[in-house]
Design a protein around this motif. Structure first.
Motif, PDB file in Angstrom:
ATOM      1  N   ARG A   1       0.795  -1.097  -0.025  1.00  0.00           N
ATOM      2  CA  ARG A   1       0.144  -0.080  -0.017  1.00  0.00           C
ATOM      3  C   ARG A   1       0.823   1.312  -0.178  1.00  0.00           C
ATOM      4  NH1 ARG A   1      -3.513  -3.521   3.095  1.00  0.00           N
ATOM      5  NH2 ARG A   1      -5.534  -3.602   2.163  1.00  0.00           N
ATOM      6  N   GLU A   2       1.912   1.294   0.856  1.00  0.00           N
ATOM      7  CA  GLU A   2       2.839   2.443   0.901  1.00  0.00           C
ATOM      8  C   GLU A   2       3.515   2.738  -0.616  1.00  0.00           C
ATOM      9  OE1 GLU A   2       5.477   1.714   3.957  1.00  0.00           O
ATOM     10  OE2 GLU A   2       3.800   1.638   5.577  1.00  0.00           O
ATOM     11  N   ALA A   3       4.120   1.703  -1.086  1.00  0.00           N
ATOM     12  CA  ALA A   3       4.662   1.644  -2.311  1.00  0.00           C
ATOM     13  C   ALA A   3       3.787   2.290  -3.418  1.00  0.00           C
ATOM     14  CB  ALA A   3       5.315   0.410  -2.649  1.00  0.00           C
ATOM     15  N   SER A   4       2.485   1.573  -3.344  1.00  0.00           N
ATOM     16  CA  SER A   4       1.659   1.874  -4.346  1.00  0.00           C
ATOM     17  C   SER A   4       1.217   3.591  -4.329  1.00  0.00           C
ATOM     18  CB  SER A   4       0.202   1.066  -4.217  1.00  0.00           C
ATOM     19  OG  SER A   4       0.703  -0.356  -4.372  1.00  0.00           O
ATOM     20  N   ALA A   5       1.005   3.909  -3.126  1.00  0.00           N
ATOM     21  CA  ALA A   5       0.689   5.231  -2.895  1.00  0.00           C
ATOM     22  C   ALA A   5       1.900   6.230  -3.324  1.00  0.00           C
ATOM     23  CB  ALA A   5       0.416   5.528  -1.347  1.00  0.00           C
ATOM     24  N   LYS A   6       3.069   5.622  -2.997  1.00  0.00           N
ATOM     25  CA  LYS A   6       4.085   6.470  -3.518  1.00  0.00           C
ATOM     26  C   LYS A   6       4.242   6.790  -4.800  1.00  0.00           C
ATOM     27  CE  LYS A   6       9.348   6.803  -2.963  1.00  0.00           C
ATOM     28  NZ  LYS A   6      10.290   6.050  -2.074  1.00  0.00           N
ATOM     29  N   PHE A   7       3.885   5.855  -5.633  1.00  0.00           N
ATOM     30  CA  PHE A   7       4.160   5.803  -7.261  1.00  0.00           C
ATOM     31  C   PHE A   7       2.759   5.841  -7.996  1.00  0.00           C
ATOM     32  CE2 PHE A   7       8.072   3.610  -5.644  1.00  0.00           C
ATOM     33  CZ  PHE A   7       8.760   4.614  -6.279  1.00  0.00           C
ATOM     34  N   GLY A   8       1.677   6.055  -7.228  1.00  0.00           N
ATOM     35  CA  GLY A   8       0.650   6.304  -7.722  1.00  0.00           C
ATOM     36  C   GLY A   8      -0.143   4.902  -8.622  1.00  0.00           C
ATOM     37  N   VAL A   9      -0.144   3.736  -8.106  1.00  0.00           N
ATOM     38  CA  VAL A   9      -0.368   2.712  -8.704  1.00  0.00           C
ATOM     39  C   VAL A   9      -1.401   2.068  -7.804  1.00  0.00           C
ATOM     40  CG1 VAL A   9       0.420   0.517  -9.599  1.00  0.00           C
ATOM     41  CG2 VAL A   9       1.927   2.148  -9.534  1.00  0.00           C
ATOM     42  N   ASP A  10      -2.116   1.293  -8.407  1.00  0.00           N
ATOM     43  CA  ASP A  10      -3.686   0.528  -7.612  1.00  0.00           C
ATOM     44  C   ASP A  10      -2.715  -0.682  -6.910  1.00  0.00           C
ATOM     45  OD1 ASP A  10      -5.608  -0.877  -6.735  1.00  0.00           O
ATOM     46  OD2 ASP A  10      -6.674  -0.872  -8.380  1.00  0.00           O
ATOM     47  N   PRO A  11      -2.772  -0.518  -5.281  1.00  0.00           N
ATOM     48  CA  PRO A  11      -2.320  -1.442  -4.718  1.00  0.00           C
ATOM     49  C   PRO A  11      -2.824  -2.832  -5.040  1.00  0.00           C
ATOM     50  CG  PRO A  11      -3.922  -0.447  -3.367  1.00  0.00           C
ATOM     51  CD  PRO A  11      -3.588   0.560  -4.718  1.00  0.00           C
ATOM     52  N   LYS A  12      -3.874  -3.071  -5.424  1.00  0.00           N
ATOM     53  CA  LYS A  12      -4.456  -4.337  -5.776  1.00  0.00           C
ATOM     54  C   LYS A  12      -3.686  -4.959  -6.968  1.00  0.00           C
ATOM     55  CE  LYS A  12      -8.441  -5.757  -5.598  1.00  0.00           C
ATOM     56  NZ  LYS A  12     -10.142  -5.721  -6.296  1.00  0.00           N
ATOM     57  N   LEU A  13      -3.196  -4.213  -8.047  1.00  0.00           N
ATOM     58  CA  LEU A  13      -2.583  -4.562  -9.109  1.00  0.00           C
ATOM     59  C   LEU A  13      -1.007  -5.117  -8.729  1.00  0.00           C
ATOM     60  CD1 LEU A  13      -1.920  -5.074 -12.157  1.00  0.00           C
ATOM     61  CD2 LEU A  13      -1.429  -2.512 -12.341  1.00  0.00           C
ATOM     62  N   VAL A  14      -0.284  -4.179  -7.871  1.00  0.00           N
ATOM     63  CA  VAL A  14       0.814  -4.578  -7.298  1.00  0.00           C
ATOM     64  C   VAL A  14       0.841  -5.874  -6.494  1.00  0.00           C
ATOM     65  CG1 VAL A  14       2.994  -3.572  -5.681  1.00  0.00           C
ATOM     66  CG2 VAL A  14       1.576  -1.967  -7.013  1.00  0.00           C
ATOM     67  N   SER A  15      -0.094  -5.937  -5.730  1.00  0.00           N
ATOM     68  CA  SER A  15      -0.362  -7.211  -4.716  1.00  0.00           C
ATOM     69  C   SER A  15      -0.593  -8.523  -5.679  1.00  0.00           C
ATOM     70  CB  SER A  15      -1.415  -7.001  -3.830  1.00  0.00           C
ATOM     71  OG  SER A  15      -2.603  -6.783  -4.354  1.00  0.00           O
ATOM     72  N   ALA A  16      -1.347  -8.060  -6.673  1.00  0.00           N
ATOM     73  CA  ALA A  16      -1.480  -9.459  -7.888  1.00  0.00           C
ATOM     74  C   ALA A  16      -0.329  -9.696  -8.400  1.00  0.00           C
ATOM     75  CB  ALA A  16      -2.730  -9.057  -9.009  1.00  0.00           C
ATOM     76  N   VAL A  17       0.518  -8.855  -8.894  1.00  0.00           N
ATOM     77  CA  VAL A  17       1.881  -8.989  -9.641  1.00  0.00           C
ATOM     78  C   VAL A  17       2.685  -9.778  -8.437  1.00  0.00           C
ATOM     79  CG1 VAL A  17       4.041  -8.303 -10.136  1.00  0.00           C
ATOM     80  CG2 VAL A  17       1.818  -7.015 -11.103  1.00  0.00           C
ATOM     81  N   ALA A  18       2.826  -9.379  -7.271  1.00  0.00           N
ATOM     82  CA  ALA A  18       3.579 -10.132  -6.207  1.00  0.00           C
ATOM     83  C   ALA A  18       3.202 -11.401  -5.869  1.00  0.00           C
ATOM     84  CB  ALA A  18       3.275  -9.154  -4.803  1.00  0.00           C
ATOM     85  N   GLU A  19       1.766 -11.588  -6.055  1.00  0.00           N
ATOM     86  CA  GLU A  19       1.358 -12.862  -5.597  1.00  0.00           C
ATOM     87  C   GLU A  19       1.641 -14.153  -6.743  1.00  0.00           C
ATOM     88  OE1 GLU A  19      -0.671 -16.307  -5.120  1.00  0.00           O
ATOM     89  OE2 GLU A  19       0.116 -15.014  -3.725  1.00  0.00           O
ATOM     90  N   VAL A  20       1.538 -13.533  -8.056  1.00  0.00           N
ATOM     91  CA  VAL A  20       2.212 -14.365  -9.151  1.00  0.00           C
ATOM     92  C   VAL A  20       3.462 -14.365  -9.450  1.00  0.00           C
ATOM     93  CG1 VAL A  20       1.844 -14.645 -11.769  1.00  0.00           C
ATOM     94  CG2 VAL A  20      -0.212 -14.032 -10.318  1.00  0.00           C
ATOM     95  N   GLU A  21       4.171 -13.637  -8.993  1.00  0.00           N
ATOM     96  CA  GLU A  21       5.882 -13.598  -9.099  1.00  0.00           C
ATOM     97  C   GLU A  21       6.268 -14.474  -8.056  1.00  0.00           C
ATOM     98  OE1 GLU A  21       7.856 -12.464 -11.269  1.00  0.00           O
ATOM     99  OE2 GLU A  21       6.556 -11.221 -12.653  1.00  0.00           O
ATOM    100  N   SER A  22       5.989 -14.246  -6.860  1.00  0.00           N
ATOM    101  CA  SER A  22       6.563 -15.108  -5.712  1.00  0.00           C
ATOM    102  C   SER A  22       5.836 -15.553  -4.709  1.00  0.00           C
ATOM    103  CB  SER A  22       7.353 -13.982  -5.139  1.00  0.00           C
ATOM    104  OG  SER A  22       6.920 -13.049  -4.457  1.00  0.00           O
ATOM    105  N   GLY A  23       4.549 -15.232  -4.657  1.00  0.00           N
ATOM    106  CA  GLY A  23       3.511 -15.806  -3.541  1.00  0.00           C
ATOM    107  C   GLY A  23       3.701 -14.884  -2.241  1.00  0.00           C
ATOM    108  N   GLY A  24       4.542 -13.633  -2.791  1.00  0.00           N
ATOM    109  CA  GLY A  24       4.676 -12.807  -1.612  1.00  0.00           C
ATOM    110  C   GLY A  24       5.812 -13.310  -0.752  1.00  0.00           C
ATOM    111  N   ASN A  25       6.922 -13.842  -1.645  1.00  0.00           N
ATOM    112  CA  ASN A  25       7.830 -14.362  -0.658  1.00  0.00           C
ATOM    113  C   ASN A  25       9.222 -13.539  -1.001  1.00  0.00           C
ATOM    114  OD1 ASN A  25       9.985 -15.919   0.564  1.00  0.00           O
ATOM    115  ND2 ASN A  25       9.577 -17.607  -0.455  1.00  0.00           N
ATOM    116  N   GLN A  26       9.944 -12.829  -0.142  1.00  0.00           N
ATOM    117  CA  GLN A  26      10.908 -11.959  -0.232  1.00  0.00           C
ATOM    118  C   GLN A  26      12.132 -12.876  -0.511  1.00  0.00           C
ATOM    119  OE1 GLN A  26      11.568  -9.132  -1.103  1.00  0.00           O
ATOM    120  NE2 GLN A  26      13.954  -9.325  -0.704  1.00  0.00           N
ATOM    121  N   ASN A  27      12.204 -14.458   0.070  1.00  0.00           N
ATOM    122  CA  ASN A  27      13.350 -15.175  -0.118  1.00  0.00           C
ATOM    123  C   ASN A  27      13.473 -15.668  -1.499  1.00  0.00           C
ATOM    124  OD1 ASN A  27      14.204 -14.542   2.568  1.00  0.00           O
ATOM    125  ND2 ASN A  27      12.788 -15.926   3.308  1.00  0.00           N
TER     126      ASN A  27
END
Length: 201
Positions: free
Chosen positions: A87-113
């Protein structure tokens, strides 16, 4: 069967980006070596089954809603601190947080490791070169998410706000999308776009 060709080159790229951002190399290198050895122990159908099971385990966790301070909108990320970072990053760059989270989910399942065979790192699976161009340290979760949000914004701007093209460009690169005038005819990219948009909508 897992293909380990070129793994040393990937390790060298990772080491270079670690050095650039001052990330301690040895703990990460030991972890990476450990994961490679584990993967080498899994053969043939066992490798495919292990990958499939891991993906199935990650999906329900990531699809559970997580609230955040000041908002009631749920995101497809189970981890609340990560949802807050999105949410913070999305607000910073003016992007829908749902889109950023959807990309994160498909990319890594939300896994930083998560580290891909090609060397992509973290929640948003940033290639070291891409991360460097975005001015972020991909090994830092906050910066990784910010880098992903910034890149999504760049792709949206490049393609006039067309979410489908922006998502395709995140996966296949903007030039491929320009060359084909839309989602490239790559099965991986087409599946990727469909998964992201299914979560996003």
């Amino acid at each position: 069967m897992i293909d380990f060709a070129g793994i040393r080159q990937v390790q060298m790229r990772i080491a270079a980006i670690q050095e650039q951002f001052g990330v301690p190399g040895m703990p990460f290198q030991r972890k990476l070596d450990s994961e490679i050895e584990k993967a080498r122990g899994v053969r043939g159908a066992d490798a495919a089954a292990a990958h499939r099971d891991a993906a199935q385990d990650a999906a329900p966790k990531a699809l559970r809603a997580a609230g955040a301070k000041g908002t009631t909108e749920a995101l497809p990320i189970a981890d609340k601190p990560l949802a807050d970072l999105v949410r913070e990053a999305s607000a910073k760059f003016g992007v829908d947080p749902k889109l950023v989270s959807a990309v994160a989910e498909v990319e890594s399942g939300g896994n930083q490791n998560a580290v891909s065979g090609a060397g992509a790192v973290g929640v948003m699976q940033l290639m070291p070169e891409t991360a460097a161009g975005l001015g972020v340290n991909p090994y830092d979760e906050r910066e990784n998410v910010e880098g992903g949000a910034k890149y999504i914004k760049e792709m949206l701007d490049t393609f006039g706000g067309d979410v489908k093209k922006a998502v395709a460009a995140y996966n296949a690169g903007p030039q491929a999308v320009k060359d084909y005038g839309g989602v490239p005819p790559y099965r991986e990219t087409q599946n990727y776009v469909n998964k992201v948009l299914d979560i996003y909508q």
